[in-house]
Motif scaffolding. Structure first.
Motif, PDB file in Angstrom:
ATOM      1  N   HIS A 207       0.792  -1.234   0.000  1.00 32.72           N
ATOM      2  CA  HIS A 207       0.000   0.000   0.000  1.00 32.72           C
ATOM      3  C   HIS A 207       0.827   1.288   0.000  1.00 32.72           C
ATOM      4  O   HIS A 207       0.257   2.374  -0.102  1.00 32.72           O
ATOM      5  N   LEU A 208       2.132   1.194   0.140  1.00 35.61           N
ATOM      6  CA  LEU A 208       2.993   2.374   0.157  1.00 35.61           C
ATOM      7  C   LEU A 208       3.945   2.267  -1.026  1.00 35.61           C
ATOM      8  O   LEU A 208       4.844   1.419  -1.023  1.00 35.61           O
ATOM      9  N   ASP A 316     -11.531   7.956  -8.667  1.00 38.05           N
ATOM     10  CA  ASP A 316     -11.804   7.125  -7.495  1.00 38.05           C
ATOM     11  C   ASP A 316     -13.261   7.271  -7.052  1.00 38.05           C
ATOM     12  O   ASP A 316     -13.904   6.290  -6.662  1.00 38.05           O
ATOM     13  N   ASP A 358      -4.545  -0.614  -3.333  1.00 37.22           N
ATOM     14  CA  ASP A 358      -5.281   0.053  -2.267  1.00 37.22           C
ATOM     15  C   ASP A 358      -4.285   0.907  -1.480  1.00 37.22           C
ATOM     16  O   ASP A 358      -3.110   0.550  -1.354  1.00 37.22           O
ATOM     17  N   SER A 359      -4.739   2.009  -0.910  1.00 38.18           N
ATOM     18  CA  SER A 359      -3.832   2.838  -0.112  1.00 38.18           C
ATOM     19  C   SER A 359      -3.710   2.340   1.323  1.00 38.18           C
ATOM     20  O   SER A 359      -2.857   2.812   2.070  1.00 38.18           O
ATOM     21  N   GLN A 398      -4.350   4.001  -4.559  1.00 36.99           N
ATOM     22  CA  GLN A 398      -3.096   4.631  -4.962  1.00 36.99           C
ATOM     23  C   GLN A 398      -3.091   4.775  -6.482  1.00 36.99           C
ATOM     24  O   GLN A 398      -3.234   3.790  -7.204  1.00 36.99           O
ATOM     25  N   THR A 403      -3.302  10.040  -4.037  1.00 40.48           N
ATOM     26  CA  THR A 403      -3.667   9.016  -3.057  1.00 40.48           C
ATOM     27  C   THR A 403      -5.021   9.383  -2.474  1.00 40.48           C
ATOM     28  O   THR A 403      -5.253  10.538  -2.115  1.00 40.48           O
ATOM     29  N   ASP A 405      -8.517   8.440   0.188  1.00 39.79           N
ATOM     30  CA  ASP A 405      -8.946   7.827   1.446  1.00 39.79           C
ATOM     31  C   ASP A 405     -10.344   8.359   1.730  1.00 39.79           C
ATOM     32  O   ASP A 405     -10.535   9.572   1.876  1.00 39.79           O
ATOM     33  N   VAL A 470      -2.068  13.451   4.081  1.00 41.08           N
ATOM     34  CA  VAL A 470      -2.056  12.436   3.024  1.00 41.08           C
ATOM     35  C   VAL A 470      -1.011  12.829   1.978  1.00 41.08           C
ATOM     36  O   VAL A 470      -0.896  14.007   1.615  1.00 41.08           O
ATOM     37  N   PHE A 473       0.742  10.188  -4.071  1.00 39.05           N
ATOM     38  CA  PHE A 473       1.204   8.861  -4.459  1.00 39.05           C
ATOM     39  C   PHE A 473       2.290   8.402  -3.497  1.00 39.05           C
ATOM     40  O   PHE A 473       3.320   7.877  -3.870  1.00 39.05           O
ATOM     41  N   SER A 475       2.345   7.926   1.240  1.00 39.71           N
ATOM     42  CA  SER A 475       1.602   7.357   2.360  1.00 39.71           C
ATOM     43  C   SER A 475       0.231   8.005   2.519  1.00 39.71           C
ATOM     44  O   SER A 475       0.083   9.231   2.420  1.00 39.71           O
ATOM     45  N   VAL A 476      -0.763   7.175   2.810  1.00 39.96           N
ATOM     46  CA  VAL A 476      -2.098   7.695   3.089  1.00 39.96           C
ATOM     47  C   VAL A 476      -2.141   8.361   4.461  1.00 39.96           C
ATOM     48  O   VAL A 476      -3.073   9.111   4.752  1.00 39.96           O
TER      49      VAL A 476
END
Length: 591
Positions: A207-208, A316, A358-359, A398, A403, A405, A470, A473, A475-476
């Motif tokens: 996810h990262l 998204d 997925d983030s 992602q 990114t 959420d 956030v 592209f 870390s969430v």
């Protein structure tokens, strides 16, 4: 199985001559998400949340988790001989000083801890005659016989079309701050820092989108970067250029610092592990412990990154609407549950341009599972969903340009009457943050109460923060900005992206959370003030709203938001979803 592992760890500690050991949930880069080879806490205890720490002393084990994971930890510990406690320095110290005795030694892996993280433990343990000792080998690694290999996937250039600034320009900009602070080098302790500075991405961590890396930036803008040999291609070398030296052994970074005649090193105390700092000190280099300037720089997105985030959120949002529209029919099936919902949403996102992952692991909680703040569905825990009750889905994607959420709480049919008031109070808090205007220099903790006031009015609250930063592209969950009760002392600045996610959780019944991502911009009406602009585009379930609890201004905000959602997404969804979207975003009237 976990008791066998605990017993093996007790024996391993005896061999190393220590009576206790700390097992954090992190890796040597202090990442929130870690590769499977670093999931030591989950391997030992069964708890797989993203924050926690186990302490082993003699034949006793304690697991410390915060309020987000209380219920999850209880479920995952089960009947093991592990006591569960609150994740706080005072609670950890109290347990250690009670379980260990004078003359005992508490071991730790210096690669997995920061000096700041250990600081609250040192003096209290010393006062009790307990020694804190770094260990050369992590005892868990010695007994984890089938431990996965460390990842070493390819690192790839992140194009200027997405980053908005060349790496050389970033390096020069940050290097100028080194000169101002009279520092010779900046320690790049974390893959996210390296990803932003060098405009590279990877897939080493779930996810990262980063490659495992660390490095040094020098005052002249040149740098030394560690990457696994397998991660480097000719295209990457060309992208990095001649001013970036690549090494494939972490110790080579410290040799490079010697060759560059580095005497003063700037290192972030929150990112830099004890082992790395000791390497510098053994070479007689002075370490300047201050927050990393890159962390603040990457928090403020440039125009290209903000435009990319808008575009990613539109795609998204269309995927999420396809999922939400399909859900009522899906829950009619006898074999459709929380896990199948996650899989369905993933398929909808995979149909959108640029989706890479997925983030984070989606939080898919039906009824009581929704009340577990960071619930992670498994094949064993997945509940079958029916056309009744309340469902919470917190998920993200992602994309190369952004990114995402987003959390939505949905009524699948008849639901407890109390949920309508709880949902509406959460919505009032969400709108209070979304519509807030505040002066420059305001900290996130200074606006947190706006999100909670309606809940507080009814004697209610929630045990998590209201908003986190956030990445682009990346870390969430990105710092340093946040909105929460705890002091951050970080001013909110234009270009920062934050979540807005108040909630309420009734144990055993349901969870409620409404989350959008927003970015901060200058107020167009009042000089010196800032405000938020929405990024997330998805309907808020009107079945759960009590309009009598909303003010006219709050209803206007909701109607305006839904108009924007409908207008933006209608051309991008299927015909059946379009009908659902029009109904879901219909304006409501004041009561």
């Amino acid at each position: 199985m976990s008791q066998e592992r605990l017993d093996a760890l007790y024996q391993a500690l005896q061999k190393q001559g220590v009576q206790g050991f700390l097992v954090p949930r992190c890796d040597e880069y202090q990442n929130e998400y870690v590769p499977p080879c670093d999931e030591r806490l989950a391997w030992l205890t069964g708890f797989d949340g993203s924050a926690g720490l186990a302490a082993v002393a003699h034949q006793c084990t304690a697991l410390f988790v915060d309020g987000r994971y209380t219920l999850q930890a209880q479920q995952q510990i089960g009947d093991q001989a592990i006591v569960q406690k609150n994740l706080s320095a005072n609670e950890i110290v109290r347990w250690l000083c009670t379980t260990l005795t004078a003359g005992d030694t508490l071991g730790y892996d210096p690669r997995l801890h920061t000096e700041r993280g250990l600081a609250p433990l040192r003096q209290p343990l010393q006062d009790q005659g307990i020694q804190l000792r770094p260990l050369d080998q992590n005892p868990i690694d010695a007994i984890w016989t089938d431990r996965p290999a460390a990842p070493s996937g390819p690192a790839r250039p992140h194009p200027l079309a997405f980053s908005g600034e060349e790496s050389a320009d970033k390096r020069a900009r940050i290097a100028s701050q080194l000169a101002e602070r009279q520092q010779d080098a900046l320690w790049l302790a974390n893959p996210e820092v390296c990803a932003w500075l060098f405009n590279i991405r990877g897939s080493d961590i779930p996810h990262l989108p980063v490659a495992l890396s660390m490095g040094l930036l020098y005052r002249d803008g040149s740098a030394t970067l560690y990457l696994a040999r397998e991660a480097v291609s000719d295209a990457l070398r060309q992208h990095l250029g001649n001013d970036v030296e690549l090494v494939h052994d972490k110790r080579a970074l410290f040799h490079a610092a010697e060759h560059q005649h580095v005497q003063r090193v700037w290192a972030d105390p929150l990112l830099s592990n004890c082992w790395s700092l000791q390497q510098f000190r053994e070479r007689d280099m002075q370490v300047f412990l201050e927050p990393d300037p890159i962390t603040s720089a990457k928090a403020c997105k440039n125009p290209v990154e903000l435009e990319g985030s808008r575009a990613a959120h539109i795609r998204d949002g269309a995927a999420l609407c396809e999922f939400l529209a399909a859900l009522p029919n899906a829950v009619q099936d006898d074999d459709f549950g929380e896990l199948e919902a996650v899989q369905l949403l993933r398929r909808k996102r995979e149909q959108r341009e640029g989706f890479t992952d997925d983030s984070f692991d989606s939080i898919s909680g039906y009824r009581g599972n929704g009340a577990i703040v960071h619930y992670r569905v498994t094949p064993e825990s997945s509940q079958t969903m029916r056309a009744e009750g309340i469902y919470l889905i917190d998920s993200g994607g992602q994309y190369p340009d952004g990114t995402t959420d987003v959390t939505r709480t949905l009524a699948l049919g008849a639901f407890p009457p109390s949920a309508r008031e709880h949902f509406t109070r959460v919505l009032k808090g969400h709108i209070a943050i979304a519509s807030l205007r505040f002066p420059k220099g305001t900290f996130g903790e200074q606006i947190d109460a706006f999100a909670r006031k309606s809940l507080w009015d009814a004697g209610l609250d929630y045990a998590h923060g209201t908003g986190h930063g956030v990445g682009s592209f990346l870390s969430v969950h990105e710092g340093p900005q946040r909105i929460g009760k705890a002091s951050s002392q970080v001013a909110l600045e234009p270009g920062m992206i934050l979540s807005n996610e108040p909630g309420f959780y009734l144990t055993g019944e349901y969870g409620i959370r409404i989350e959008n991502l927003v970015f901060i911009k200058d107020s167009s009406r009042y000089p010196g003030f800032l405000e938020f602009e929405e990024l997330t585009l998805a309907p808020i379930d009107q079945q759960l709203i009590d309009p009598t609890l909303l003010t006219a201004e709050e209803i206007q905000w909701l109607n305006d938001y839904h108009h924007k959602v409908r207008e933006t997404l209608e051309p991008l969804v299927s015909e059946s979803t379009r009908d659902w979207l029009v109904a879901a975003t219909a304006p409501i009237r004041a009561q």
